[in-house]
Write a protein that holds these residues in place. Structure first.
Motif, mmCIF file in Angstrom:
data_model
loop_
_atom_site.group_PDB
_atom_site.id
_atom_site.type_symbol
_atom_site.label_atom_id
_atom_site.label_comp_id
_atom_site.label_asym_id
_atom_site.label_seq_id
_atom_site.Cartn_x
_atom_site.Cartn_y
_atom_site.Cartn_z
ATOM 1 N N ALA A 32 -25.230 -60.336 33.867
ATOM 2 C CA ALA A 32 -26.513 -59.678 34.105
ATOM 3 C C ALA A 32 -26.438 -58.173 33.918
ATOM 4 O O ALA A 32 -27.367 -57.569 33.387
ATOM 5 N N VAL A 33 -25.383 -57.515 34.360
ATOM 6 C CA VAL A 33 -25.401 -56.052 34.325
ATOM 7 C C VAL A 33 -24.744 -55.425 33.109
ATOM 8 O O VAL A 33 -24.893 -54.228 32.890
ATOM 9 N N THR A 34 -24.027 -56.205 32.314
ATOM 10 C CA THR A 34 -23.299 -55.525 31.266
ATOM 11 C C THR A 34 -24.188 -55.117 30.097
ATOM 12 O O THR A 34 -25.196 -55.759 29.801
ATOM 13 N N GLY A 35 -23.753 -54.043 29.420
ATOM 14 C CA GLY A 35 -24.507 -53.581 28.259
ATOM 15 C C GLY A 35 -23.729 -53.805 26.979
ATOM 16 O O GLY A 35 -24.095 -53.296 25.926
ATOM 17 N N ASP A 36 -22.690 -54.601 27.053
ATOM 18 C CA ASP A 36 -21.821 -54.830 25.901
ATOM 19 C C ASP A 36 -21.814 -56.325 25.602
ATOM 20 O O ASP A 36 -21.564 -57.132 26.500
ATOM 21 N N VAL A 37 -22.058 -56.692 24.372
ATOM 22 C CA VAL A 37 -22.235 -58.124 24.100
ATOM 23 C C VAL A 37 -20.955 -58.936 24.224
ATOM 24 O O VAL A 37 -20.993 -60.099 24.601
ATOM 25 N N PHE A 38 -19.813 -58.353 23.917
ATOM 26 C CA PHE A 38 -18.611 -59.153 24.059
ATOM 27 C C PHE A 38 -18.289 -59.360 25.515
ATOM 28 O O PHE A 38 -17.798 -60.408 25.925
ATOM 29 N N ASN A 39 -18.576 -58.343 26.312
ATOM 30 C CA ASN A 39 -18.434 -58.447 27.749
ATOM 31 C C ASN A 39 -19.245 -59.626 28.268
ATOM 32 O O ASN A 39 -18.834 -60.341 29.184
ATOM 33 N N VAL A 40 -20.414 -59.795 27.661
ATOM 34 C CA VAL A 40 -21.268 -60.926 28.034
ATOM 35 C C VAL A 40 -20.495 -62.219 27.841
ATOM 36 O O VAL A 40 -20.464 -63.080 28.717
ATOM 37 N N PHE A 41 -19.858 -62.342 26.684
ATOM 38 C CA PHE A 41 -19.113 -63.561 26.391
ATOM 39 C C PHE A 41 -18.034 -63.798 27.423
ATOM 40 O O PHE A 41 -17.855 -64.906 27.928
ATOM 41 N N GLY A 64 -20.836 -52.797 13.291
ATOM 42 C CA GLY A 64 -19.707 -52.041 13.796
ATOM 43 C C GLY A 64 -19.801 -51.669 15.255
ATOM 44 O O GLY A 64 -19.053 -50.829 15.728
ATOM 45 N N THR A 65 -20.697 -52.267 16.009
ATOM 46 C CA THR A 65 -20.766 -51.924 17.413
ATOM 47 C C THR A 65 -21.006 -53.157 18.265
ATOM 48 O O THR A 65 -21.533 -54.163 17.788
ATOM 49 N N LEU A 66 -20.572 -53.053 19.525
ATOM 50 C CA LEU A 66 -20.818 -54.152 20.444
ATOM 51 C C LEU A 66 -21.740 -53.739 21.583
ATOM 52 O O LEU A 66 -22.048 -54.531 22.447
ATOM 53 N N ASN A 67 -22.151 -52.515 21.576
ATOM 54 C CA ASN A 67 -22.994 -52.008 22.641
ATOM 55 C C ASN A 67 -24.435 -52.429 22.369
ATOM 56 O O ASN A 67 -24.944 -52.265 21.262
ATOM 57 N N MET A 68 -25.079 -52.953 23.381
ATOM 58 C CA MET A 68 -26.407 -53.518 23.178
ATOM 59 C C MET A 68 -27.417 -52.505 22.641
ATOM 60 O O MET A 68 -28.158 -52.795 21.706
ATOM 61 N N ASP A 127 -30.325 -50.210 17.801
ATOM 62 C CA ASP A 127 -30.606 -49.137 16.835
ATOM 63 C C ASP A 127 -30.198 -49.517 15.428
ATOM 64 O O ASP A 127 -30.894 -49.232 14.473
ATOM 65 N N ARG A 128 -29.024 -50.143 15.331
ATOM 66 C CA ARG A 128 -28.475 -50.333 13.989
ATOM 67 C C ARG A 128 -28.939 -51.605 13.298
ATOM 68 O O ARG A 128 -28.872 -51.696 12.073
ATOM 69 N N LEU A 129 -29.371 -52.571 14.049
ATOM 70 C CA LEU A 129 -29.725 -53.841 13.418
ATOM 71 C C LEU A 129 -30.855 -53.751 12.398
ATOM 72 O O LEU A 129 -30.772 -54.379 11.347
ATOM 73 N N PRO A 130 -31.899 -53.000 12.666
ATOM 74 C CA PRO A 130 -32.994 -52.978 11.689
ATOM 75 C C PRO A 130 -32.547 -52.614 10.283
ATOM 76 O O PRO A 130 -33.073 -53.155 9.314
ATOM 77 N N GLU A 131 -31.547 -51.737 10.188
ATOM 78 C CA GLU A 131 -31.114 -51.344 8.832
ATOM 79 C C GLU A 131 -30.508 -52.521 8.085
ATOM 80 O O GLU A 131 -30.665 -52.638 6.877
#
Lengths: 491, 101, 492
Positions: free
Chosen positions: A127-136, A188-192, A197-201
């Motif tokens: 619930a609190v993490t902002g990093d997707v791998f941390n989620v895993f 190149g990033t795992l931070n949510m 920001d980067r996904l739209p590109e």
């Protein structure tokens, strides 16, 4: 200390779990569990009030700045989820003391508490993490401990249920990891926030839709959205009562949160719904879940299994709200996270009371229970009324918003399905009520009311059902704010 | 894919776990390939060389974590299988289902 | 002394308080019954006290909580609601008297439970009467369904259980599937669900959409027993007669038709109603219910069953009144709430008296009973007159207004329906006292020894309601005045 709340929220139970295991004594381990859950509840409430007042909270682990370091991010949405999870945890811990005595062998009880706290840790971490791998990572922590918890059930089918959940859950987690990996390759990033920001590109590349798909399948599996729900009925039925009450009210809710986080915050509503047309998949599945699963529930003879199918249907409601992708729809879905936790928590806890005294939750053994265990069955009735959506209960408030959301989009057949679900719920709740109140109890059995330590947490949830049904402004307020933030509509 | 197929098609519980493992390992390899950068060398800092291209260390880190998770999952899974064998006397899925009815 | 707005709250609390007093004194029947009577008296006195304020144009209002933003649990007293409240609270006292005689005479078990849920049901009915918006009404409407359930299934036999299922099934299904949908849709369109003079829906959507909502409301109010959602009423006859009397001649069914009237006047508004496509054919469905109800009543030998179908028929009078979409219709419908309540309750009281005193349920076996029970059957005669619509009984007034309403709406066919129904009623209702007084008893019937009139408290109750029925013929002013205020929209 309050600055470090986001991380302490997770670290305290993380440390408490092995302590509970090492102490190896039922009462002491229980005490550790109670302490840990109370701490997390306090932290959760504190975080919620902070974030509602001052906006999003960022916490960098170890001082390493994002996006290279792992960051914990708390906004109204996940603070809300944290409160739900910690509240249920804090109620289950005292409840469990007596309940597990009947259902788990004594030498395993400390391990039960250790696994319980660990599961809580995992859920909170997600619930609190902002990093997707941390989620895993946290996802697997919570899942593994959940598999262990379920396997502690007294019926041997608990083992197969747990195994089935393990296999399906691991597949789901692996899919999620694939999705995460593909996203990492492209951005190149795992931070949510950074991903957002980067996904739209890079969204036009072929990789991202594939990633999206893997993530969707993985998360819906954890969510138990029809048709990937097959692990749920057995897992809920055969797990010890306290475990079912806990997991039913938390694990799937956190999975819904993940859905929201990925599809709204990271990918963005435009990509998810306009490009990938997520609603085309989610809405029909949700509608089928609501109707089909409620129908199946009606035919169940085992009340826990009945409630399990009911849960899959209720998850359908949550996903339906989300699939509208409107402020009203999201509010309804997020609100139902809370309301359903209140409802199902109370219902499963009351079944735990029944299990404690009667030794079974099959309908044929519950004749006349309304007289023998009046408080327990009354709790069930209120929870049932809430499921149906009678006014003055939380269930009504969820339905109110859900139907509104449907009508706002002009989809009044969908509104009809929502109300149909209520009627089906009426039928399966009625089944239990009739047996409990209209049949004669066998006087030989001498069943008495459940002990106070089981009844008190149950009734706290029941009263919660009523309180938040009469005074829903607070919960609606949080849900609306969360919904607005997710959709990028700033209030 | 092989792993996934094994997972679904095989009735023997241990084979299921093996399938799961194969599945997970293939994902690890996926990550590792991501990390390799053409012409890159091992990601250990070389003194005085700002122009050296390094392979990305992060995927390796992620894999390590994932491997641990995979091991833990297999451990839990296998211990469950042992308990199931004790309780049901078999580890073939169909026979277990018959027993349960 | 107390702020008028709070009086509304007092009216609602008193029955609940009474319910708990019943629980407390459960083991001492006389004290328990006295508590109910006392509470009933106090409740009626307070409701009556509100009349003065409403006449002056005041609308006492009590707001309790906000459930979700924009939706409140709130109460407001206006003439139509006051009419219903007066009827319900007065008849509560009378029915309690009757019940004392009946329950004891019939040696019924679980009397504490009975009186407890009775009181809660009255609170529910008053909640419906005084509701300020659709949400509050819906909430109390459901409360009413749920708390009357134990009353309907009081005997707890298999038959009772099955009947209870039908009861709950139809009422909850219609309310959740149709009424709730209609309420939320209204909220969506009008941004409010408050009852307002002239309605809130005009101009918010197309004729077709508004018609659909009207249909949802009419069928969603299952308590109004519009066909085909009427089966719960005869099913509920399995209950003890005081339950049938108060709840199914007065509180539950009247809550239903009250809701229809209230929605017609304060959500749609009479003017809008007249323009909707659905209004006319819904009116004809009500008409069909009137006729079919009467025809089925004809064929029933069981007295309570006959009265049940008569009620179904009579309820649609009020629904029809609302759907005529003119002032006469609304006045007639509202007055009929009161007239039918007093008339029907008399009939049910009589039926129960026959059951207790002579142990007979079927009309064919009641021949000649009138000589032994003259007061009972005399009262039955008077009640019948009201239902049929003949002077000197109050029902003739409401019928008059309804008839005028049909003419105003240009629907002569509907007038014919009203006339036909009266004719049918003439037969199926008057058959009972006529045969009781003038026919010879069946050979195997026990007559003579031991059969006397009903227990005294019950007789007093029957006397009160029968006299009131006649009284309202000569003094219909109260009801007429209240309904006139509704249609003219007199406020402060």
């Amino acid at each position: 200390m309050t600055d470090h709340l986001p991380v302490l929220l997770v670290v305290v139970p993380l440390v408490a779990a092995p302590i509970a295991a090492l102490l190896n004594h039922p009462r002491l381990s229980w005490a550790v569990a109670v302490a840990a859950t109370l701490w997390t509840l306090y932290a959760g409430l504190e975080l919620l009030s902070q974030t509602m007042a001052s906006g999003v909270i960022h916490y960098e682990l170890g001082g390493w700045a994002a996006p290279y370091g792992i960051e914990y991010v708390v906004d109204p949405l996940n603070a809300w989820v944290v409160v739900i999870v910690t509240l249920i945890g804090a109620l289950i811990a005292p409840y469990a003391r007596v309940s597990v005595e009947r259902e788990i062998t004594e030498d395993r009880i400390p391990l039960f508490y250790a696994a319980f706290i660990l599961c809580l840790t995992g859920l909170l971490g997600i619930a609190v993490t902002g990093d997707v791998f941390n989620v895993f990572v946290f996802l697997e922590i919570s899942s593994l401990s959940a598999y262990a918890l379920i396997a502690l059930g007294s019926d041997r089918r608990a083992l197969t249920a747990s195994f089935q959940y393990l296999i399906m859950g691991s597949v789901g987690a692996t899919f999620i990891v694939i999705g995460i990996g593909l996203m990492y390759v492209m951005t190149g990033t795992l931070n949510m926030a950074d991903l957002a920001d980067r996904l739209p590109e890079v969204a036009s590349s072929r990789t991202i839709p594939v990633a999206f798909t893997f993530l969707t399948v993985g998360i819906t599996l954890k969510l138990a959205l029809f048709p990937l729900h097959l692990w749920l009925p057995n897992a809920y039925t055969y797990a010890p009562s306290a475990v079912t009450a806990f997991i039913a009210s938390t694990a799937t809710k956190v999975a819904v949160y993940l859905l929201l986080r990925f599809f709204f915050t990271i990918f963005g509503a435009t990509f998810s719904f306009d490009v990938m047309q997520l609603d085309r998949i989610l809405m029909p599945l949700a509608l089928i879940a609501i109707v089909a699963m409620s129908l199946v529930a009606i035919y169940q003879e085992n009340v826990k299994r009945l409630l399990a199918y009911s849960s899959v249907a209720q998850i359908g409601y949550m996903v339906l709200g989300i699939s509208f992708a409107s402020v009203l729809g999201l509010t309804a879905g997020i609100l139902h996270l809370f309301n359903h936790a209140l409802m199902k928590g109370a219902l499963f806890m009351s079944m735990g009371c029944v299990m404690y005294r009667v030794g079974s939750v099959r309908l044929e053994r519950m004749n006349g229970l309304g007289r023998a265990m009046p408080w327990t069955m009354a709790a069930f009735v209120v929870g049932g009324l809430s499921l149906i959506g009678v006014p003055l209960t939380v269930g009504f408030v969820s339905k109110w918003y859900l139907v509104q959301a449907a009508l706002e989009q002009g989809m009044w057949p969908v509104a009809g399905v929502v109300l149909l679900g209520s009627l089906l719920a009426l039928m399966y709740v009625w089944k239990v009520v009739e047996v409990a109140y209209f049949r004669e109890a066998d006087p030989e059995l001498g069943i008495s009311e459940a002990p106070l330590s089981l009844l008190a947490p149950t009734w706290l949830l029941v009263l919660g059902n009523l309180y938040f049904g009469i005074n829903a402004s607070d919960s609606v307020g949080v849900a609306t704010r969360a919904a607005e933030m997710l959709l990028g509509v700033l209030s | 894919m092989v792993g996934f197929y094994t997972l679904i098609a095989r009735g023997n519980l241990v084979k299921k776990i093996i399938g799961l493992n194969i599945f997970q390992t293939s994902v690890f390899i996926l990550y590792i390939t991501m990390g390799k950068i053409t012409g890159g060398t091992a990601p250990i800092f070389v003194e005085g060389g700002e122009d050296v291209i390094y392979s990305n260390p992060i995927p390796h880190v992620l894999i390590l974590t994932a491997i641990v998770v995979g091991v833990a999952t297999s451990a839990v899974g296998l211990s469950l299988v042992i308990r199931i064998k004790e309780a049901f006397g078999t580890i073939e899925e169909d026979e277990i289902q018959d027993e349960s009815l | 002394m107390i702020d008028t707005n709070l009086v509304v709250g007092v009216c609602l609390l008193l029955p609940v308080l009474g319910a708990f007093l019943v629980l407390v004194f459960g083991s001492r029947p006389n004290v328990r019954e006295a508590a109910t009577l006392l509470t009933g008296g106090l409740t009626f006195w307070h409701v009556w006290g509100l009349l003065h304020h409403v006449r002056e144009g005041a609308r006492p209002r009590l707001e309790l909580l906000e459930i979700v933003p924009g939706v409140q649990l709130a109460f407001e007293v206006e003439p139509l609601g006051l009419l219903f409240a007066l009827v319900a609270s007065f008849l509560w006292i009378v029915t309690t008297l009757y019940a004392i005689g009946y329950m004891r005479g019939h040696h019924e078990k679980n009397q504490t439970r009975f009186f407890f849920f009775f009181a809660i049901a009255i609170a529910g009915a008053l909640g419906v009467a005084f509701s300020a918006n659709l949400f509050t009404l819906f909430a109390f409407y459901e409360v009413l369904t749920l708390c009357t359930f134990p009353l309907v299934t009081h005997h707890q036999t298999d038959e009772a259980r099955k009947a209870g299922r039908v009861y709950l099934g139809i009422l909850l299904t219609t309310s959740v599937a149709f009424q709730l949908l209609a309420i939320i849709w209204t909220w969506q369109l009008a941004d409010t669900v408050d009852f307002t003079e002239g309605g809130i829906l005009s101009g918010t959507a197309s004729n077709g959409v508004l018609s659909a909502i009207l249909v949802l409301f009419v069928f969603g109010v299952g308590k109004a027993a519009v066909m085909p959602f009427h089966r719960w009423l005869p099913a509920a006859m399995v209950a003890p007669t005081p339950v049938s009397a108060l709840l199914h001649a007065v509180a539950v069914v009247k809550a239903g038709v009250f809701t229809v009237l209230k929605v017609a006047v304060y959500i749609f508004g009479i003017d809008l109603l007249g323009t909707l496509a659905a209004t006319t054919w819904l009116a004809w469905i009500a008409a069909a219910t009137i006729i079919l109800g009467s025809l089925v009543a004809f064929q029933k030998d069981n007295l309570k069953a006959r009265l049940a179908y008569s009620t179904i028929s009579q309820l649609s009078y009020i629904v029809l009144g609302a759907l005529l979409a003119n002032e006469w219709g609304v006045i007639g419908g509202g007055m009929h709430i009161a007239m039918h309540a007093f008339g029907k309750i008399t009939l049910f009281f009589a039926a129960g008296a026959v059951l207790v005193a002579a142990h007979e349920k079927d009309i064919s076996r009641m021949h000649g009973l009138g000589r032994r029970m003259p007061i009972t059957f005399g009262a039955f005669f008077i009640g019948s007159l009201s239902i049929i619509g003949l002077p000197p009984a109050g029902g003739s007034w409401s019928k008059w207004f309804l008839g005028m309403g049909t003419l105003e709406a240009g629907q002569v066919g509907l007038l014919a329906v009203l006339m036909l129904s009266s004719l049918l009623g003439l037969y199926y209702l008057l058959e009972v006292p006529v045969k009781a007084f003038f026919f010879r008893p069946p050979d195997d019937a026990q007559r003579g020894k031991g059969i006397k009139e009903a227990p005294l408290p019950s007789l007093i109750a029957i006397g009160i309601t029968a006299s009131a029925t006649v009284g309202f013929f000569f003094w219909p002013d109260l009801w007429h005045e209240l309904m006139s205020m509704v249609v003219s929209g007199v406020t402060q």
